[in-house]
Motif scaffolding. Structure first.
Motif, mmCIF file in Angstrom:
data_model
loop_
_atom_site.group_PDB
_atom_site.id
_atom_site.type_symbol
_atom_site.label_atom_id
_atom_site.label_comp_id
_atom_site.label_asym_id
_atom_site.label_seq_id
_atom_site.Cartn_x
_atom_site.Cartn_y
_atom_site.Cartn_z
ATOM 1 N N HIS A 86 0.819 -1.215 0.000
ATOM 2 C CA HIS A 86 0.000 0.000 0.000
ATOM 3 C C HIS A 86 0.849 1.260 0.000
ATOM 4 N N GLY A 87 1.999 1.189 -0.646
ATOM 5 C CA GLY A 87 2.857 2.359 -0.733
ATOM 6 C C GLY A 87 3.664 2.639 0.510
ATOM 7 N N ASN A 88 3.622 1.727 1.498
ATOM 8 C CA ASN A 88 4.318 1.967 2.757
ATOM 9 C C ASN A 88 5.599 1.161 2.906
ATOM 10 N N GLY A 89 5.830 0.207 1.996
ATOM 11 C CA GLY A 89 6.997 -0.664 2.101
ATOM 12 C C GLY A 89 8.178 -0.150 1.297
ATOM 13 N N ARG A 90 9.004 -1.091 0.886
ATOM 14 C CA ARG A 90 10.214 -0.697 0.162
ATOM 15 C C ARG A 90 9.891 -0.226 -1.254
ATOM 16 N N LYS A 91 10.736 0.634 -1.771
ATOM 17 C CA LYS A 91 10.576 1.109 -3.141
ATOM 18 C C LYS A 91 10.985 0.010 -4.106
ATOM 19 N N ILE A 92 10.209 -0.185 -5.153
ATOM 20 C CA ILE A 92 10.490 -1.232 -6.140
ATOM 21 C C ILE A 92 11.284 -0.638 -7.292
ATOM 22 N N PRO A 93 12.489 -1.134 -7.559
ATOM 23 C CA PRO A 93 13.286 -0.596 -8.673
ATOM 24 C C PRO A 93 12.640 -0.919 -10.014
ATOM 25 N N ASN A 94 12.954 -0.123 -11.012
ATOM 26 C CA ASN A 94 12.322 -0.267 -12.325
ATOM 27 C C ASN A 94 12.518 -1.652 -12.921
ATOM 28 N N GLU A 95 13.697 -2.246 -12.754
ATOM 29 C CA GLU A 95 13.953 -3.557 -13.356
ATOM 30 C C GLU A 95 13.110 -4.661 -12.716
ATOM 31 N N GLU A 96 12.599 -4.394 -11.521
ATOM 32 C CA GLU A 96 11.780 -5.373 -10.815
ATOM 33 C C GLU A 96 10.279 -5.157 -11.053
ATOM 34 N N LYS A 97 9.924 -3.980 -11.527
ATOM 35 C CA LYS A 97 8.504 -3.644 -11.665
ATOM 36 C C LYS A 97 7.773 -4.564 -12.624
ATOM 37 N N ILE A 98 8.481 -5.136 -13.570
ATOM 38 C CA ILE A 98 7.817 -6.041 -14.512
ATOM 39 C C ILE A 98 7.194 -7.233 -13.796
ATOM 40 N N ASP A 99 7.772 -7.636 -12.668
ATOM 41 C CA ASP A 99 7.223 -8.767 -11.923
ATOM 42 C C ASP A 99 5.957 -8.390 -11.168
ATOM 43 N N PHE A 100 5.731 -7.095 -11.007
ATOM 44 C CA PHE A 100 4.536 -6.619 -10.311
ATOM 45 C C PHE A 100 3.483 -6.096 -11.289
ATOM 46 N N GLY A 101 3.776 -6.138 -12.576
ATOM 47 C CA GLY A 101 2.823 -5.670 -13.575
ATOM 48 C C GLY A 101 1.606 -6.579 -13.660
ATOM 49 N N LYS B 124 2.052 -7.277 -18.488
ATOM 50 C CA LYS B 124 2.514 -8.576 -18.996
ATOM 51 C C LYS B 124 1.280 -9.376 -19.401
ATOM 52 N N GLY B 125 1.475 -10.599 -19.891
ATOM 53 C CA GLY B 125 0.318 -11.358 -20.353
ATOM 54 C C GLY B 125 -0.301 -10.689 -21.561
#
Length: 383
Positions: free
Chosen positions: A285-300, A325-326
């Motif tokens: 919910h925006g309160n945890g760690r920042k996700i780097p751009n190279e990792e964002k694809i896994d959260f898409g 993705k998908g």
């Protein structure tokens, strides 16, 4: 022996319901809050608590907590389309906290608190909760807030006005048979938020999540926001008017949401986009760690189908894709209009495939009739 005990249990439950009674709140003594608590203390499974007075919680009153299963809270019919209800003297803390299954709220109003109804599963599965013909207003945080795991939830024919989050789920690993239907949403920030950011992706069990036949007037940001959710349907909503901020959407999809059907809706956004398919910037919910751009694809998010929708206008790209993705499927019975592009996105190593039916209409023209030059302006996927 086990079967015999189950039969005895069911018989006892049946006897309870057969002996059910209606308890009028007005028949008790004390302040309105004391009367409600006395009616509740008397109630058993199957009983109806008839709320026939307005109940006002002073600053010194604790919120109303429901721990008994099987009780219906029903507002007595009232003239001039008004409802009896529960309200707080000042907009602080919770109004109602529900911690039980088989609970119904009907024909009531709830207003002026941080959370108007907060439903807490507390590491158990709560089932069979119905909210029908109710109104919610001035929820500083939520109108109805579901925390945890749920099955068989109905929110029907209810109005939400100026609640920051109208209906919200939070971190539901299990969310099955969740229906919001025939409701009206006005004002607020996220009018419906199905947000399961902390839910364990490997354990998620979501099915039959349906937002159906509702009306969404302009929100601050999102009519419907969905995060880390599976198997949801947004359908038959006659208006989804989008948001007031430049970063606003009628439908906001993020954080590994999968298998979403968007069907037979009318959408617009006079400021932002109609739909966004996105990753997420921070965990939890925006309160945890920042996700780097190279990792964002896994959260898409992935596997989004548009069927029979009309996007009447979108100031920014009608459909904006970031780290998708998908697939995105746009069927031939969709009519999509935008001042800017129809689809805008970013290519990654898991680029979302885009499948558009030849009969889909983009800015008044069938997809099959668009020239390569026109398509290059209407669909822009950047590296």
């Amino acid at each position: 022996m086990k079967l015999y005990l189950q039969v005895i249990f069911l018989v006892l439950i049946g006897l309870q319901i057969t002996n059910a009674k209606t308890i009028k709140v007005s028949s008790k003594k004390g302040s309105s809050v004391e009367k409600l608590n006395k009616a509740y203390n008397e109630a058993k499974a199957g009983d109806v608590i008839l709320i026939d007075i307005d109940i006002v919680f002073k600053n010194t009153d604790k919120h109303f907590t429901i721990k008994k299963s099987g009780i219906t809270f029903k507002g007595k019919s009232r003239s001039n389309n008004k409802k009896y209800g529960l309200t707080k003297e000042s907009q602080k803390n919770n109004l109602v906290v529900l911690q039980a299954s088989f609970t119904t709220f009907e024909n009531l109003s709830f207003s002026n608190a941080v959370n108007l109804i907060r439903v807490e599963a507390n590491k158990q599965l709560l089932t069979n909760i119905s909210i029908k013909n109710c109104s919610f207003s001035k929820g500083r945080y939520t109108g109805v807030d579901f925390r945890g795991d749920y099955k068989n939830i109905l929110v029907e024919n209810s109005n939400f006005t100026d609640c920051k989050f109208g209906v919200q789920t939070m971190d539901s690993v299990i969310l099955n048979d969740f229906l919001v239907t025939k409701c009206v949403f006005k004002g607020g920030d996220h009018q419906i938020s199905i947000d399961n950011a902390f839910a364990d992706t490997n354990l998620i069990d979501h099915s039959n999540i349906i937002i159906d036949n509702c009306e969404f007037y302009v929100a601050a940001r999102f009519n419907v926001a969905i995060a880390n959710t599976r198997n949801a349907v947004i359908q038959n909503n006659k208006r989804m008017d989008g948001g007031l901020q430049s970063y606003s959407q009628a439908i906001h999809i993020e954080h590994d949401t999968r298998d979403l059907l968007i069907k037979h809706n009318t959408m617009r956004n006079d400021v932002g986009s109609a739909i966004i398919i996105f990753s997420t910037g921070y965990t939890g919910h925006g309160n945890g760690r920042k996700i780097p751009n190279e990792e964002k694809i896994d959260f898409g998010s992935s596997n989004i189908t548009l069927d029979g929708n009309t996007i009447t206008f979108s100031k920014k790209p009608a459909i904006s894709i970031g780290y998708g993705k998908g697939f995105l499927k746009i069927k031939g019975n969709n009519t999509i209009n935008a001042e800017d592009r129809i689809i805008s996105g970013y290519a990654t190593k898991k680029t979302m495939s885009i499948e558009v039916d030849n009969k889909a209409t983009f800015n008044g023209k069938k997809y099959k009739d668009l020239t390569a030059e026109e398509l290059a302006k209407l669909i822009v996927i950047k590296n």
